[in-house]
Scaffold this motif. Structure first.
Motif, short mmCIF file in Angstrom:
data_model
loop_
_atom_site.label_atom_id
_atom_site.label_comp_id
_atom_site.label_asym_id
_atom_site.label_seq_id
_atom_site.Cartn_x
_atom_site.Cartn_y
_atom_site.Cartn_z
N ASP A 1 0.82 -1.21 0.00
CA ASP A 1 0.00 0.00 0.00
C ASP A 1 0.86 1.27 0.00
O ASP A 1 0.43 2.33 0.44
CB ASP A 1 -0.93 0.00 1.22
N ASN A 2 2.08 1.14 -0.51
CA ASN A 2 2.97 2.29 -0.61
C ASN A 2 3.30 2.63 -2.06
O ASN A 2 4.22 3.38 -2.34
CB ASN A 2 4.29 2.00 0.12
N PHE A 3 2.54 2.06 -2.99
CA PHE A 3 2.80 2.19 -4.43
C PHE A 3 1.62 2.90 -5.07
O PHE A 3 0.48 2.46 -4.95
CB PHE A 3 2.97 0.79 -5.02
N ILE A 4 1.89 4.02 -5.75
CA ILE A 4 0.82 4.79 -6.38
C ILE A 4 1.16 5.02 -7.85
O ILE A 4 2.28 5.42 -8.19
CB ILE A 4 0.57 6.13 -5.64
N THR A 5 0.21 4.74 -8.73
CA THR A 5 0.42 4.83 -10.18
C THR A 5 -0.30 6.05 -10.74
O THR A 5 -1.49 6.26 -10.48
CB THR A 5 -0.09 3.56 -10.87
N ILE A 6 0.42 6.83 -11.54
CA ILE A 6 -0.05 8.15 -11.98
C ILE A 6 -0.27 8.21 -13.49
O ILE A 6 0.62 7.93 -14.29
CB ILE A 6 0.97 9.25 -11.59
N GLY A 7 -1.49 8.58 -13.89
CA GLY A 7 -1.80 8.86 -15.29
C GLY A 7 -1.53 10.32 -15.61
O GLY A 7 -1.31 11.14 -14.71
N ALA A 8 -1.57 10.67 -16.90
CA ALA A 8 -1.19 12.02 -17.33
C ALA A 8 -2.38 12.86 -17.79
O ALA A 8 -3.26 12.38 -18.50
CB ALA A 8 -0.15 11.95 -18.45
N LEU A 9 -2.35 14.14 -17.39
CA LEU A 9 -3.36 15.13 -17.77
C LEU A 9 -2.84 16.06 -18.85
O LEU A 9 -1.64 16.39 -18.89
CB LEU A 9 -3.76 15.99 -16.57
N GLY A 25 -11.73 20.01 -20.28
CA GLY A 25 -12.81 19.65 -21.19
C GLY A 25 -12.69 18.17 -21.54
O GLY A 25 -12.12 17.39 -20.77
N ASP A 26 -13.17 17.77 -22.70
CA ASP A 26 -13.13 16.34 -23.03
C ASP A 26 -11.74 15.87 -23.43
O ASP A 26 -11.51 14.66 -23.61
CB ASP A 26 -14.15 16.01 -24.12
N LYS A 27 -10.77 16.80 -23.52
CA LYS A 27 -9.39 16.41 -23.82
C LYS A 27 -8.48 16.55 -22.61
O LYS A 27 -7.26 16.65 -22.74
CB LYS A 27 -8.85 17.25 -24.98
N ILE A 28 -9.07 16.51 -21.42
CA ILE A 28 -8.29 16.71 -20.20
C ILE A 28 -7.30 15.58 -19.95
O ILE A 28 -6.25 15.77 -19.37
CB ILE A 28 -9.22 16.90 -18.98
N THR A 86 -12.37 16.09 -8.42
CA THR A 86 -13.21 15.15 -9.16
C THR A 86 -13.59 15.74 -10.53
O THR A 86 -13.95 16.90 -10.64
CB THR A 86 -14.50 14.85 -8.37
N ILE A 87 -13.48 14.92 -11.55
CA ILE A 87 -13.86 15.33 -12.90
C ILE A 87 -15.06 14.49 -13.33
O ILE A 87 -14.93 13.30 -13.64
CB ILE A 87 -12.70 15.15 -13.91
N ASN A 88 -16.23 15.09 -13.32
CA ASN A 88 -17.45 14.35 -13.66
C ASN A 88 -17.88 14.66 -15.10
O ASN A 88 -18.79 15.44 -15.34
CB ASN A 88 -18.59 14.74 -12.70
N PRO A 96 -16.27 8.00 -19.17
CA PRO A 96 -16.33 8.86 -17.99
C PRO A 96 -14.95 8.91 -17.33
O PRO A 96 -14.33 7.86 -17.13
CB PRO A 96 -17.36 8.17 -17.09
N PHE A 97 -14.49 10.08 -17.00
CA PHE A 97 -13.17 10.21 -16.37
C PHE A 97 -13.10 9.39 -15.09
O PHE A 97 -12.05 8.86 -14.73
CB PHE A 97 -12.86 11.69 -16.08
#
Length: 536
Positions: A405-413, A418-421, A493-495, A509-510
């Motif tokens: 529980d010490n490992f975090i995976t990061i996606g890119a913004l 908008g819809d290309k976030i 949060t991105i809804n 959905p994001f």
């Protein structure tokens, strides 16, 4: 490293297709936020990852707001951040004051003074020695079948067979592309009467000349890759050379590791490498230097970008990621080195699809967890669902149950709300990506006292790692696990539905693209950290 350092994995194809308690925690939910149509300014672009999604309508991490409102009169403790990467230019003026120094070691005496197994490791360790280039893991598997089971071998063979089939076509395309880019570049230079030009310069060109109009369109597309044109040409040439090597089978005849002198399949063989954490070629340290700058370059000095954690961190340089795929042994030992020498956050902007000795890395991650060290990892740049596709390293052997529980995976913004976030190259996964952070057009340190824009989940990961370091600096009572969940739970949060990959019609959905469904927010993370720390 499976080209996490840049987002040209499929360059040829892409080019061809041309409130709680007394402390009120701000809760960001931007589903009603109007999409900003105004063009981002150059000044904003240089530091967009530090801006605020509500105030600036740019999906940054609210770092500036955090410094101005939450950290102004506070003093944190130094946090060591281990950067496992391609090397770091520790002499860069904007980094040199933030480089970790091993005070237990006497420089240049040829003695392992601190008895940690590494001689003269003043600023970290170079596990690659003089190696810069390496094979991809599937190629190493084809060379030595004993590394894996039959199913994995056949999977690796299928990849190579496909690449050989594609190489002939790719060679023709890349040669045509390079010729087209060179011709268009020369035409634009002649029209503008300057050797170096910007996208804005191109957009001002008006002409009825068909050749010039076509050149304008070509170079506009080239700028979309986020690199200087000269660097882009280099990448195309590399892709062309790679295709030729595949056609000739040269990729299966190399043994780059030989000069290092170790056995990469023996985790106990640790007497290798050296203390040159820059590496044999400064330019090859571009990726690591950029990653380090995102975390630690000096804030507000008006000479480059701003680091997320800046004066609160010391960067430990661990060179273990070549131009190619990293060895599991090097990564496992680099993690253990960082842990044993005081790092509280480790950044890993690398990854691959095969991992013959994955257990060595898993054990190192578990060791880091035991010693309360957070590992921040880049999700990868293949625009794939890593709940389904293999992506190493990770914290779940079955892609379902986490073993640490010490490992975090990061996606890119992307910087465009908008819809290309979501960056169109970013990997995703409702279970195996934890949260997203800025990773497109990130401005940071580069070798030889320069700065560059780069993009990739490689840039998103250190943005998140910088926020993690801030939390660990100001709230040292919090554990690595708690910091991980703060980054996830406090985010914005991105809804809304967003584009996934490069196909405009593919939207999701994001909230389904990561476990948290959120983007990292330094301001709310620090608020949550303070609230949790008071309960300690």
């Amino acid at each position: 490293m499976k080209k996490i350092k840049v987002t040209y994995l499929s360059l040829a194809l892409a080019l061809a297709l041309t409130s709680c308690g007394t402390t009120k925690i701000a809760t960001y939910n931007v589903d009603q936020l109007p999409v900003k149509k105004a063009k981002i300014t150059d000044d904003q672009l240089k530091r967009w990852s530090h801006l605020d999604v509500v105030t600036d309508t740019i999906p940054g991490m609210s770092v500036d707001k955090a410094y101005a409102e939450l950290l102004k009169d506070k003093k944190g403790t130094k946090v060591i951040v281990g950067i496992i990467d391609s090397g770091i230019d520790i002499e860069h003026p904007d980094l040199k004051d933030a480089i970790w120094t091993n005070t237990k070691e006497i420089a240049g005496n040829g003695i392992d003074d601190d008895k940690n197994g590494y001689i003269d490791d003043i600023h970290g360790w170079n596990f690659l020695g003089d190696i810069t280039k390496e094979l991809l893991e599937y190629e190493r598997i084809l060379i030595d079948k004993s590394l894996v089971d039959e199913a994995t071998y056949q999977k690796a063979k299928a990849i190579n067979d496909k690449k050989v089939t594609e190489a002939t076509q790719a060679r023709t395309q890349l040669e045509s592309m390079l010729s087209a880019v060179n011709s268009a570049d020369e035409a634009i230079k002649k029209e503008l009467k300057k050797e170096v030009y910007t996208l804005e310069d191109i957009e001002k060109i008006t002409s009825t000349d068909a050749t010039l109009t076509q050149s304008k369109l070509i170079m506009q597309q080239m700028f979309s890759f986020g690199l200087p044109i000269a660097d882009l040409k280099v990448e195309i040439k590399k892709e062309l050379e790679s295709s030729l090597a595949t056609l000739n089978g040269d990729n299966l005849k190399q043994n780059y590791r030989k000069i290092l002198g170790d056995n990469p399949n023996d985790i106990k063989d640790t007497k290798y490498g050296n203390n040159n954490v820059i590496g044999p070629d400064k330019e090859e340290a571009l990726h690591g230097t950029h990653v380090a700058g995102i975390v630690a370059q000096t804030r507000y000095n008006n000479i480059g970008g701003d680091g997320v954690a800046s004066n609160n961190v010391e960067i430990m340089a661990l060179r273990a990621v070549p131009d190619g795929d990293e060895y599991d042994k090097d990564i496992a030992l680099a993690i253990r080195y960082a842990v044993d020498n005081g790092a509280k956050v480790i950044n890993g902007s690398f990854g691959k699809s095969f991992s013959p000795q994955k257990q060595w890395v898993y054990d190192a991650i578990k060791y880091a967890e035991q010693k309360d060290v957070l590992f921040v990892h880049a999700a990868g740049n293949d625009a794939k669902n890593i709940d389904v596709e293999d992506n190493f390293p990770n914290d779940s052997d079955d892609k379902k149950v986490e073993f640490a529980d010490n490992f975090i995976t990061i996606g890119a913004l992307n910087f465009e709300y908008g819809d290309k976030i979501m960056a169109n190259f970013s990997n995703f996964g409702a279970l195996n990506v934890d949260v997203f952070a800025p990773g497109v057009q990130i401005y940071a340190t580069a070798p030889e006292n320069t700065y560059r824009y780069l993009q990739g989940t490689s840039m998103a990961s250190p943005n998140a790692a910088g926020v993690a370091a801030l939390i660990r600096s100001y709230y040292p009572k919090l554990s690595a696990s708690e910091v991980k969940h703060i980054l996830m739970n406090s985010g914005t949060t991105i809804n809304r539905e967003v584009q996934v990959g490069r196909n405009p019609g593919d939207k999701k959905p994001f909230s389904t693209l990561s476990k948290s469904g959120k983007i990292v927010n330094a301001y709310t993370a620090l608020q949550m950290a303070e609230k949790m720390s008071k309960k300690k």
